[in-house]
Design a protein around this motif. Structure first.
Motif, PDB file in Angstrom:
ATOM      1  N   SER A 159       0.175  -1.035   0.445  1.00  0.00           N
ATOM      2  CA  SER A 159      -0.332  -0.100  -0.536  1.00  0.00           C
ATOM      3  C   SER A 159       0.816   1.586   0.470  1.00  0.00           C
ATOM      4  CB  SER A 159      -1.173  -0.058   0.936  1.00  0.00           C
ATOM      5  OG  SER A 159      -0.108   0.047   3.072  1.00  0.00           O
ATOM      6  N   LEU A 160       1.867   1.483   0.337  1.00  0.00           N
ATOM      7  CA  LEU A 160       2.985   2.444   0.299  1.00  0.00           C
ATOM      8  C   LEU A 160       3.366   2.448  -0.750  1.00  0.00           C
ATOM      9  CD1 LEU A 160       4.006   2.263   4.396  1.00  0.00           C
ATOM     10  CD2 LEU A 160       3.251   3.738   3.118  1.00  0.00           C
ATOM     11  N   ALA A 161       4.136   1.487  -1.302  1.00  0.00           N
ATOM     12  CA  ALA A 161       5.060   1.035  -2.502  1.00  0.00           C
ATOM     13  C   ALA A 161       3.567   1.879  -3.569  1.00  0.00           C
ATOM     14  CB  ALA A 161       4.931  -0.133  -2.711  1.00  0.00           C
ATOM     15  N   ILE A 162       3.063   1.697  -4.023  1.00  0.00           N
ATOM     16  CA  ILE A 162       2.156   2.411  -5.288  1.00  0.00           C
ATOM     17  C   ILE A 162       1.721   3.680  -4.685  1.00  0.00           C
ATOM     18  CG2 ILE A 162      -0.590   2.876  -5.815  1.00  0.00           C
ATOM     19  CD1 ILE A 162      -1.365  -0.295  -4.686  1.00  0.00           C
ATOM     20  N   GLN A 163       1.987   3.991  -3.329  1.00  0.00           N
ATOM     21  CA  GLN A 163       1.902   5.542  -2.780  1.00  0.00           C
ATOM     22  C   GLN A 163       3.009   6.274  -3.855  1.00  0.00           C
ATOM     23  OE1 GLN A 163      -0.543   6.989   0.074  1.00  0.00           O
ATOM     24  NE2 GLN A 163       0.157   4.819   0.444  1.00  0.00           N
ATOM     25  N   ILE A 164       4.484   5.633  -3.187  1.00  0.00           N
ATOM     26  CA  ILE A 164       5.652   6.333  -3.451  1.00  0.00           C
ATOM     27  C   ILE A 164       6.050   5.747  -4.532  1.00  0.00           C
ATOM     28  CG2 ILE A 164       8.097   5.519  -3.134  1.00  0.00           C
ATOM     29  CD1 ILE A 164       6.804   4.674  -0.354  1.00  0.00           C
ATOM     30  N   ALA A 165       5.799   4.587  -5.679  1.00  0.00           N
ATOM     31  CA  ALA A 165       5.534   4.874  -6.672  1.00  0.00           C
ATOM     32  C   ALA A 165       5.248   5.544  -7.801  1.00  0.00           C
ATOM     33  CB  ALA A 165       5.160   3.730  -7.807  1.00  0.00           C
ATOM     34  N   ARG A 166       3.715   5.822  -7.195  1.00  0.00           N
ATOM     35  CA  ARG A 166       3.300   7.466  -7.530  1.00  0.00           C
ATOM     36  C   ARG A 166       3.741   8.642  -8.383  1.00  0.00           C
ATOM     37  NH1 ARG A 166       0.906   6.606 -11.890  1.00  0.00           N
ATOM     38  NH2 ARG A 166      -0.730   5.024 -11.266  1.00  0.00           N
ATOM     39  N   ARG A 167       4.743   8.815  -6.791  1.00  0.00           N
ATOM     40  CA  ARG A 167       5.655  10.361  -6.588  1.00  0.00           C
ATOM     41  C   ARG A 167       6.700   9.914  -7.373  1.00  0.00           C
ATOM     42  NH1 ARG A 167       0.732  11.667  -5.905  1.00  0.00           N
ATOM     43  NH2 ARG A 167      -0.464  10.022  -3.746  1.00  0.00           N
ATOM     44  N   MET A 168       7.092   8.311  -7.812  1.00  0.00           N
ATOM     45  CA  MET A 168       8.359   9.085  -8.586  1.00  0.00           C
ATOM     46  C   MET A 168       8.015   8.360 -10.323  1.00  0.00           C
ATOM     47  SD  MET A 168      10.482   6.139  -6.366  1.00  0.00           S
ATOM     48  CE  MET A 168      11.002   6.753  -4.672  1.00  0.00           C
ATOM     49  N   LYS A 169       6.693   9.383 -10.669  1.00  0.00           N
ATOM     50  CA  LYS A 169       6.215   8.805 -11.789  1.00  0.00           C
ATOM     51  C   LYS A 169       6.328   7.878 -12.716  1.00  0.00           C
ATOM     52  CE  LYS A 169       7.432  13.890 -11.586  1.00  0.00           C
ATOM     53  NZ  LYS A 169       6.618  14.449 -12.036  1.00  0.00           N
ATOM     54  N   ALA A 170       6.302   6.031 -12.162  1.00  0.00           N
ATOM     55  CA  ALA A 170       6.334   5.672 -12.729  1.00  0.00           C
ATOM     56  C   ALA A 170       4.933   6.092 -13.773  1.00  0.00           C
ATOM     57  CB  ALA A 170       5.258   4.327 -11.992  1.00  0.00           C
ATOM     58  N   GLY A 171       5.693   5.411 -14.775  1.00  0.00           N
ATOM     59  CA  GLY A 171       3.861   5.560 -15.993  1.00  0.00           C
ATOM     60  C   GLY A 171       2.462   4.046 -15.828  1.00  0.00           C
ATOM     61  N   LYS A 172       3.166   2.598 -15.338  1.00  0.00           N
ATOM     62  CA  LYS A 172       1.147   2.481 -15.081  1.00  0.00           C
ATOM     63  C   LYS A 172       1.977   1.727 -13.696  1.00  0.00           C
ATOM     64  CE  LYS A 172      -0.494   0.784 -18.138  1.00  0.00           C
ATOM     65  NZ  LYS A 172      -1.643  -0.249 -18.847  1.00  0.00           N
ATOM     66  N   ILE A 173       0.805   1.999 -12.497  1.00  0.00           N
ATOM     67  CA  ILE A 173       0.903   0.749 -12.171  1.00  0.00           C
ATOM     68  C   ILE A 173       0.079   0.055 -11.994  1.00  0.00           C
ATOM     69  CG2 ILE A 173       1.126   0.383  -9.125  1.00  0.00           C
ATOM     70  CD1 ILE A 173       2.070   3.793  -9.601  1.00  0.00           C
ATOM     71  N   ILE A 174       0.192  -1.728 -11.755  1.00  0.00           N
ATOM     72  CA  ILE A 174       0.065  -3.560 -11.910  1.00  0.00           C
ATOM     73  C   ILE A 174      -0.201  -2.940 -10.468  1.00  0.00           C
ATOM     74  CG2 ILE A 174      -0.892  -5.433 -12.512  1.00  0.00           C
ATOM     75  CD1 ILE A 174       0.577  -4.308 -15.246  1.00  0.00           C
ATOM     76  N   ALA A 175      -1.827  -3.362 -10.082  1.00  0.00           N
ATOM     77  CA  ALA A 175      -1.292  -4.030  -8.369  1.00  0.00           C
ATOM     78  C   ALA A 175      -1.943  -5.928  -8.418  1.00  0.00           C
ATOM     79  CB  ALA A 175      -2.421  -2.576  -7.244  1.00  0.00           C
ATOM     80  N   THR A 176      -1.989  -6.200  -7.493  1.00  0.00           N
ATOM     81  CA  THR A 176      -2.752  -7.682  -7.149  1.00  0.00           C
ATOM     82  C   THR A 176      -2.815  -7.688  -6.149  1.00  0.00           C
ATOM     83  OG1 THR A 176      -0.342  -9.287  -6.918  1.00  0.00           O
ATOM     84  CG2 THR A 176      -0.853  -8.638  -9.038  1.00  0.00           C
ATOM     85  N   ALA A 177      -4.030  -8.912  -5.776  1.00  0.00           N
ATOM     86  CA  ALA A 177      -4.218  -8.962  -4.170  1.00  0.00           C
ATOM     87  C   ALA A 177      -5.096 -10.175  -4.074  1.00  0.00           C
ATOM     88  CB  ALA A 177      -4.908  -7.187  -3.873  1.00  0.00           C
ATOM     89  N   SER A 178      -5.891 -10.494  -3.298  1.00  0.00           N
ATOM     90  CA  SER A 178      -6.461 -11.584  -3.169  1.00  0.00           C
ATOM     91  C   SER A 178      -8.052 -11.557  -2.863  1.00  0.00           C
ATOM     92  CB  SER A 178      -6.018 -12.449  -2.143  1.00  0.00           C
ATOM     93  OG  SER A 178      -6.084 -12.518  -0.800  1.00  0.00           O
ATOM     94  N   ALA A 179      -8.676 -10.047  -3.015  1.00  0.00           N
ATOM     95  CA  ALA A 179      -9.722 -10.203  -2.743  1.00  0.00           C
ATOM     96  C   ALA A 179     -10.192  -8.716  -3.591  1.00  0.00           C
ATOM     97  CB  ALA A 179      -9.901 -10.104  -0.732  1.00  0.00           C
TER      98      ALA A 179
END
Length: 329
Positions: free
Chosen positions: A156-176
């Motif tokens: 949950s922190l990595a998503i936010q940080i990757a966005r601030r580091m200007k990732a082009g696309k963020i793909i998240a996986t989870a189980s529910a």
């Protein structure tokens, strides 16, 4: 004081609530009255005996865990902190307790924009998220990032940080479904249920068949194998844990995949903190900057009393949690 001690490895039931003497701070150490403890999956592995760096038994659980506390006593030579100050720290050993001793050099002030409970998620999990992306992942603007277990404390922190580091696309996986919704609300562009057999195919579809440039992986087993299949040429897979506790096996086909200029890089936060303290400090400064700018906020939805440490482990292992679990003495 109360502490959570274990005499043998095993299930959550091996965690015992005991009365112990308060530790005494030595030279350049302080005694903290603990107010919140961040629970990490590493402690589950320490309890089960599957952690790569075994904890000598018997032991109070919590190796390199993060705590928030108030300075109760200061040992000789401590000049950088005042009695009564609220601080956050990573405890080398024995964090699951009402009082802990910590080197004064490892203390940091509680960020003004976070409450005590949120601050307990910042160090171990925040630093892991930051350094897997930046220091070892070497993320570049515009790259596609795949984050597994994205609704957990690190994810949950990595998503936010990757966005601030200007990732082009963020793909998240989870189980529910609820966890996938959380990932999207935090800034992910796509969310995929990795319990579905075709999750890897969905990742490729999201990337036009190219795959992800950077993958954060801490599940292991089939998820690790599938991640290698969806890693783009010249991509980096950061392997920082194995929640599945599966012994990884590599066949020739897996190794041939690496010949497509792909890299698998291991990461351990405890080793990083001790071997690269300057980089660790720089990472914390960036985390604090993001918090000050309201660009980063830890997700904490599970707060339990210290005495319920075993229940916290059960919840974490059963995947019934999102964000960080916090224990409060």
């Amino acid at each position: 004081m109360k502490a959570i001690r274990m005499y043998q490895c095993g299930g959550p039931e091996v965690l015992k609530v005991e009365d112990m003497e308060k530790p005494i701070p030595g030279m350049h150490e302080v005694l903290l009255k603990v107010q919140a403890i961040g629970v990490n999956y590493a402690e589950v592995q320490q309890r089960k005996g599957t952690y790569p760096f075994p904890v000598p038994l018997p032991a109070v659980l919590g190796q390199w865990a993060e705590v928030v506390g108030q300075v109760a006593e200061a040992g000789e030579g401590v000049t950088n902190v005042e009695i009564g100050s609220s601080v956050i720290a990573q405890v080398p050993q024995g964090a699951y307790a009402e009082y802990v001793v910590v080197p004064s050099s490892m203390l940091l002030p509680v960020p003004h924009r976070l409450n005590l409970v949120q601050s307990a998620a910042l160090l171990t999990q925040g630093q892991t998220a930051y350094h897997t992306l930046k220091s070892v992942g070497r993320i570049q603007p515009g790259e596609t990032v795949l984050i597994h277990a994205a609704a957990g404390g690190v994810g949950s922190l990595a998503i936010q940080i990757a966005r601030r580091m200007k990732a082009g696309k963020i793909i998240a996986t989870a189980s529910a479904p609820a966890k996938l919704e959380l990932a999207l609300s935090l800034g992910a562009d796509a969310a995929i249920n990795y319990s579905e057999p075709d999750w890897a195919k969905q990742v490729l579809e999201c990337t036009g068949g190219k795959g992800a440039d950077l993958i954060l992986e801490m599940v292991g087993g089939d998820i690790l194998q599938g991640s290698l299949q969806v890693l783009a040429p010249f991509g980096r897979l950061i392997y920082f844990g194995s929640a599945s506790a599966v012994n990884e096996k590599w066949d020739r086909a897996d190794l041939v995949k690496l010949l497509e200029n792909k890299s698998i890089i291991g990461f351990n936060i405890a080793h990083f903190l001790t071997s690269r303290p300057e980089s660790a400090n720089a990472g914390l400064e960036h985390l604090y900057e993001m918090i000050s700018a309201d660009q980063l906020k830890p997700v904490v939805r599970h707060i339990l009393p210290l005495e319920q440490a075993a229940e916290a482990h059960r919840l974490l292992e059963s995947r019934q949690t999102v964000g960080t679990i916090v224990l409060k003495p």
